[in-house]
Design a protein around this motif. Structure first.
Motif, PDB file in Angstrom:
ATOM      1  N   THR A 215       0.433  -1.484   0.296  1.00 12.86           N
ATOM      2  CA  THR A 215       0.017   0.491  -0.050  1.00 12.86           C
ATOM      3  C   THR A 215       0.792   1.145   0.102  1.00 12.86           C
ATOM      4  O   THR A 215       0.829   1.896  -0.505  1.00 12.86           O
ATOM      5  CB  THR A 215      -0.913   0.390   1.330  1.00 12.86           C
ATOM      6  N   ALA A 242      -3.421   0.696  -3.643  1.00 14.21           N
ATOM      7  CA  ALA A 242      -3.081   1.171  -2.610  1.00 14.21           C
ATOM      8  C   ALA A 242      -4.536   0.856  -1.272  1.00 14.21           C
ATOM      9  O   ALA A 242      -4.510   0.236  -0.705  1.00 14.21           O
ATOM     10  CB  ALA A 242      -2.913   2.385  -2.853  1.00 14.21           C
ATOM     11  N   MET A 246      -4.463  -2.167   1.120  1.00 18.58           N
ATOM     12  CA  MET A 246      -5.327  -1.826   2.618  1.00 18.58           C
ATOM     13  C   MET A 246      -6.418  -2.328   3.017  1.00 18.58           C
ATOM     14  O   MET A 246      -6.085  -2.500   4.031  1.00 18.58           O
ATOM     15  CB  MET A 246      -5.670  -0.193   2.783  1.00 18.58           C
TER      16      MET A 246
END
Lengths: 270, 125
Positions: A215, A242, A246
């Motif tokens: 991430t 990302a 996450m």
């Protein structure tokens, strides 16, 4: 159905897998694949995770001994911090209160702070077990302070100052995430060897750390536009990557902490 | 004839575990005494002279290894059987505890409470 049972169902691996898949397919295919970015929805999802983390924090844990409790408090505290940073990211970006670059770099530093939190939690156990001095934990706290100060400075600095930032600064931040991430993985492997009660938790925590590093890598690429320049991957897709990483990491941690709620053996009788 | 109830001293800082011990061991007809740290453990072992000690290793103030070392050095206490019940799972920790005089080493996540009670009974019968 009891409320706690309902929450536990929300935090089951099946619910979390379904939630992550829903995010993925909705983001990729709804509204031409850009709706989640344009509306800030991708960041807003973090609010749901903060609620889930809070549920985990207020869950009943089978153990109450001083070492495991301290470990858990530190880990959950930093987990919540990371969740809140992303809620802040949502409000900052969506309502344009804060500089875009500052928020992206703050998010990256927040991963560093989280990884340091993981290491501090683990080191608090190792210090007792190995009867170590406070030197290493003090060093980790020093890095933590630098990370937190970095976030504050980024958010109070002018746009020009951030624009003029030397490229090595975010690169150093990311490199530290990789180094401390590797240390956190090694320490998590070590703790499960010393204390088998952490075995199941570690099966989720280790991939979560790897995903958080990925991430941070995506956030770093987003701030440098590297993927756009080199691989022609759009910033929107980069942002999505990302967040997929996450949210998957958050989900793994939620399951992992759940494994500490009722470990096997004598804890099963609690 | 009224036989003296056997006494088990538990050195354990986890109050959840202590509560379960109390319920299970009382049901089995044993008296229980608890200590939440190593120093209190030594103090209570000296005063109470229990028939069995159930000892956690990662306890505050004085760890279980130090408690074990101290009681095995004291001729009045050395014969009391010690059952170690810990979260530490490494062979080196097991070897150390046994070398210091523990009669048995059990890892908390590997045994049920009933198995612990059964082992305790075997030392008291």
């Amino acid at each position: 159905m009891k409320i706690s049972t309902f929450f536990e169902k929300l935090l089951s691996p099946y619910s979390l897998i379904a939630f992550n898949l829903t995010i993925f397919f909705s983001a990729e295919f709804f509204g031409g694949g850009t709706y989640f970015e344009e509306t800030g929805l991708m960041h807003a999802i973090a609010i749901v995770f903060v609620v889930l983390i809070l549920i985990r924090i207020f869950s009943e844990y089978a153990f109450s001994d001083h070492i495991l409790r301290r470990f858990l408090k530190i880990q959950l505290g930093f987990f919540l911090f990371l969740g809140f940073v992303h809620v802040y990211e949502y409000f900052g970006l969506h309502y344009s209160l804060i500089d875009h670059e500052a928020i992206e770099l703050s998010a990256m530093l927040a991963y560093l702070v989280w990884i340091l939190g993981v290491l501090i939690g683990l080191e608090s156990v190792f210090r007792i077990y190995y009867k170590k001095s406070a030197a290493l934990i003090a060093t980790l706290y020093a890095f933590l302070l630098v990370g937190v100060l970095g976030i504050i400075v980024l958010n109070v600095s002018s746009h020009e100052l951030i624009e003029e930032m030397e490229e090595w600064i975010p690169l150093t931040g990311f490199s530290l995430i990789v180094v401390f991430g590797a240390l956190a993985i090694a320490s998590t492997r070590k703790i499960r060897k010393i204390m088998p009660v952490f075995k199941e938790y570690s099966h989720y925590a280790i991939p979560a750390i790897i995903l958080m590093v990925l991430t941070a890598l995506s956030e770093y690429f987003e701030s440098t536009h590297y993927l756009l320049d080199v691989l022609d991957i759009t910033d929107t897709q980069n942002l999505y990557f990302a967040h997929y990483f996450m949210f998957a990491a958050f989900s793994l941690l939620l399951i992992g902490f759940g494994k500490l709620k009722k470990p096997k053996g004598i804890y099963a009788d609690m | 004839m009224d036989e003296r109830r056997k006494k088990i001293l538990v050195v354990e800082d986890d109050e959840h575990i202590s509560k379960v011990y109390h319920v299970k061991l009382s049901k089995e007809g044993y008296d229980t005494v608890f200590a939440v740290n190593g120093e209190e453990g030594i103090e209570k072992i000296t005063i109470e002279k229990p028939d069995l000690i159930i000892l956690d290793l990662m306890v505050p103030k004085k760890d279980g290894f130090a408690v074990l070392e101290e009681i095995k050095k004291n001729p009045d206490l050395a014969k009391i059987p010690v059952l170690v019940l810990s979260n530490l799972g490494q062979q080196s920790d097991k070897d150390r505890a046994i070398a210091l005089g523990a009669n048995e080493y059990m890892v908390k996540v590997n045994y049920s409470m009933q198995e612990v009670v059964d082992r305790a009974r075997s030392y008291l019968s």
